[in-house]
Motif scaffolding. Structure first.
Motif, PDB file in Angstrom:
ATOM      1  N   ALA A   1     -31.030 -23.873 -20.145  1.00 37.51           N
ATOM      2  CA  ALA A   1     -30.107 -22.740 -20.273  1.00 37.51           C
ATOM      3  C   ALA A   1     -29.093 -22.742 -19.131  1.00 37.51           C
ATOM      4  CB  ALA A   1     -30.871 -21.418 -20.279  1.00 37.51           C
ATOM      5  N   THR A   2     -27.860 -22.405 -19.465  1.00 35.22           N
ATOM      6  CA  THR A   2     -26.820 -22.153 -18.488  1.00 35.22           C
ATOM      7  C   THR A   2     -26.054 -20.924 -18.950  1.00 35.22           C
ATOM      8  OG1 THR A   2     -25.125 -23.239 -17.144  1.00 35.22           O
ATOM      9  CG2 THR A   2     -24.997 -23.573 -19.534  1.00 35.22           C
ATOM     10  N   GLU A   3     -25.153 -20.420 -18.122  1.00 35.75           N
ATOM     11  CA  GLU A   3     -24.526 -19.146 -18.484  1.00 35.75           C
ATOM     12  C   GLU A   3     -23.378 -19.290 -19.481  1.00 35.75           C
ATOM     13  OE1 GLU A   3     -22.878 -15.059 -16.386  1.00 35.75           O
ATOM     14  OE2 GLU A   3     -23.109 -16.865 -15.185  1.00 35.75           O
ATOM     15  N   GLY A   4     -22.426 -20.165 -19.184  1.00 36.90           N
ATOM     16  CA  GLY A   4     -21.309 -20.371 -20.101  1.00 36.90           C
ATOM     17  C   GLY A   4     -20.100 -19.507 -19.840  1.00 36.90           C
TER      18      GLY A   4
ATOM     19  N   ALA B   1     -15.231 -24.745 -23.628  1.00 34.69           N
ATOM     20  CA  ALA B   1     -13.937 -25.391 -23.822  1.00 34.69           C
ATOM     21  C   ALA B   1     -13.990 -26.148 -25.146  1.00 34.69           C
ATOM     22  CB  ALA B   1     -13.620 -26.345 -22.678  1.00 34.69           C
ATOM     23  N   ASP B   2     -13.018 -25.861 -26.016  1.00 35.50           N
ATOM     24  CA  ASP B   2     -12.991 -26.481 -27.346  1.00 35.50           C
ATOM     25  C   ASP B   2     -14.296 -26.245 -28.106  1.00 35.50           C
ATOM     26  OD1 ASP B   2     -10.417 -27.530 -26.870  1.00 35.50           O
ATOM     27  OD2 ASP B   2     -11.268 -29.283 -25.861  1.00 35.50           O
ATOM     28  N   GLY B   3     -14.848 -25.044 -27.909  1.00 34.52           N
ATOM     29  CA  GLY B   3     -16.058 -24.670 -28.636  1.00 34.52           C
ATOM     30  C   GLY B   3     -17.349 -25.261 -28.093  1.00 34.52           C
ATOM     31  N   LYS B   4     -17.276 -25.957 -26.944  1.00 32.61           N
ATOM     32  CA  LYS B   4     -18.472 -26.596 -26.393  1.00 32.61           C
ATOM     33  C   LYS B   4     -18.723 -26.150 -24.955  1.00 32.61           C
ATOM     34  CE  LYS B   4     -18.034 -30.837 -29.153  1.00 32.61           C
ATOM     35  NZ  LYS B   4     -17.910 -32.321 -29.091  1.00 32.61           N
ATOM     36  N   LEU B   5     -20.001 -26.120 -24.577  1.00 30.68           N
ATOM     37  CA  LEU B   5     -20.354 -25.830 -23.196  1.00 30.68           C
ATOM     38  C   LEU B   5     -19.932 -27.002 -22.305  1.00 30.68           C
ATOM     39  CD1 LEU B   5     -23.950 -24.309 -23.441  1.00 30.68           C
ATOM     40  CD2 LEU B   5     -22.004 -23.241 -22.290  1.00 30.68           C
ATOM     41  N   THR B   6     -19.285 -26.700 -21.212  1.00 30.35           N
ATOM     42  CA  THR B   6     -18.881 -27.736 -20.273  1.00 30.35           C
ATOM     43  C   THR B   6     -18.931 -27.181 -18.856  1.00 30.35           C
ATOM     44  OG1 THR B   6     -17.179 -29.417 -19.823  1.00 30.35           O
ATOM     45  CG2 THR B   6     -16.408 -27.194 -20.361  1.00 30.35           C
ATOM     46  N   GLY B   7     -18.570 -27.996 -17.884  1.00 26.18           N
ATOM     47  CA  GLY B   7     -18.561 -27.549 -16.499  1.00 26.18           C
ATOM     48  C   GLY B   7     -19.488 -28.376 -15.616  1.00 26.18           C
TER      49      GLY B   7
ATOM     50  N   CYS C   1     -32.047 -33.660 -24.169  1.00 26.09           N
ATOM     51  CA  CYS C   1     -31.877 -32.276 -23.724  1.00 26.09           C
ATOM     52  C   CYS C   1     -30.939 -31.494 -24.634  1.00 26.09           C
ATOM     53  CB  CYS C   1     -31.335 -32.239 -22.297  1.00 26.09           C
ATOM     54  SG  CYS C   1     -32.549 -32.806 -21.082  1.00 26.09           S
ATOM     55  N   THR C   2     -31.288 -30.259 -24.848  1.00 26.20           N
ATOM     56  CA  THR C   2     -30.437 -29.314 -25.559  1.00 26.20           C
ATOM     57  C   THR C   2     -30.030 -28.243 -24.567  1.00 26.20           C
ATOM     58  OG1 THR C   2     -31.663 -29.675 -27.621  1.00 26.20           O
ATOM     59  CG2 THR C   2     -30.275 -27.700 -27.490  1.00 26.20           C
ATOM     60  N   ILE C   3     -28.715 -28.062 -24.398  1.00 26.44           N
ATOM     61  CA  ILE C   3     -28.209 -27.071 -23.441  1.00 26.44           C
ATOM     62  C   ILE C   3     -27.683 -25.867 -24.203  1.00 26.44           C
ATOM     63  CG2 ILE C   3     -26.621 -26.648 -21.529  1.00 26.44           C
ATOM     64  CD1 ILE C   3     -26.649 -29.638 -20.966  1.00 26.44           C
ATOM     65  N   VAL C   4     -28.178 -24.695 -23.855  1.00 25.28           N
ATOM     66  CA  VAL C   4     -27.803 -23.466 -24.560  1.00 25.28           C
ATOM     67  C   VAL C   4     -27.220 -22.463 -23.578  1.00 25.28           C
ATOM     68  CG1 VAL C   4     -29.569 -23.803 -26.327  1.00 25.28           C
ATOM     69  CG2 VAL C   4     -30.121 -22.461 -24.281  1.00 25.28           C
TER      70      VAL C   4
END
Length: 257
Positions: free
Chosen positions: A33-36, A45-51, A68-71
């Motif tokens: 999990a990350t915040e987003g 960005a462009d509908g996807k989690l990034t950073g 891994c699945t990042i949500v």
């Protein structure tokens, strides 16, 4: 005969538990999990989690040879979600603090940056001591180390809580509050934008291990020390092979390690 059956049953149970323990330590699939909403560490960005956090998480998973699945997860529910098993780890710029360590376990730090205050460029505020900020309104993201620090140490300051740092920054830019208090890297990135051109740092770095710990770590459940250890080994590996440095330079013009 009944005694023999009992012994055999016990052996089967122990073998089953041992097998489960071995399987648990493989960690072939990990949910993170990350915040987003915490640019440049995690954002959409462009509908996807990034950073930065997302890139670090992916690099660590590659080293661990794990799928891994990042949500995305709202900050207020980050630790409860981890503890309830909603995901296995948090790579979300979470400060390693004694209070949080009562609930969850952490890896070694994967970066460390100070907290700082920002104000509009026209502001006459220079000092940021509790005494100098009496009667001043400071915006901060709720349920964060920065929020706790202000509430405990700035009793004469009006502390206004926000859902995200971006919300606080926009109120600062629009003259609704006097200061924002957050992670220096987050604020530095925002001030590079058109909206953030209004503002400047005031005061100096704020470091206090009681509130901000020794840095940011990956959160895992206390019942998963094997996963913590695998992350620690992967952190060391991406630092050693230059992967960490490449990701750092992608987002910052200074080292945050």
């Amino acid at each position: 005969m009944s005694v023999l059956k009992t012994v055999v049953a016990g052996i089967i149970v122990v073998a089953g538990l041992s097998s489960q323990a071995v399987m648990a330590k493989e960690w072939k699939e990990i949910r993170i999990a990350t915040e987003g909403t915490y640019k440049p560490f995690s954002y959409i960005a462009d509908g996807k989690l990034t950073g930065f956090d997302v890139d670090i998480a992916n690099a660590l998973c590659e080293k661990m040879q794990a799928k891994c699945t990042i949500v995305s997860q709202e900050w207020d529910g980050m630790i409860p979600g981890l503890m309830s098993g909603k995901y296995d780890a948090t790579v979300a710029s979470m400060s390693i603090t004694p209070e949080r360590q009562k609930k969850i376990d952490f890896t070694d730090k994967y970066y460390a940056t100070p907290a700082r205050f920002i104000a509009v460029k026209e502001s006459e505020i220079k000092e940021t001591t509790p005494e100098s900020l009496k009667g001043i309104t400071v915006g901060v993201q709720g349920s964060t180390s920065q929020a706790s620090y202000l509430e405990d140490n700035f009793k004469g300051t009006e502390v206004k809580m926000y859902k995200t740092v971006d919300d606080a920054n926009m109120d600062l830019a629009n003259g609704r509050i006097d200061l924002v208090f957050s992670d220096a890297a987050i604020l530095a990135d925002w001030m590079k934008s058109a909206d953030g051109a209004c503002c400047k740092f005031v005061g100096g770095d704020v470091r206090d291990e009681k509130y901000f710990g020794v840095g940011k770590g990956i959160g895992v459940r206390k019942s998963d020390p094997d996963l913590r250890d695998r992350f620690n080994a992967a952190i060391k590996a991406i630092i050693a092979d230059g992967t960490y440095d490449r990701i750092n330079k992608k987002y910052f013009d200074f080292s945050i390690q």
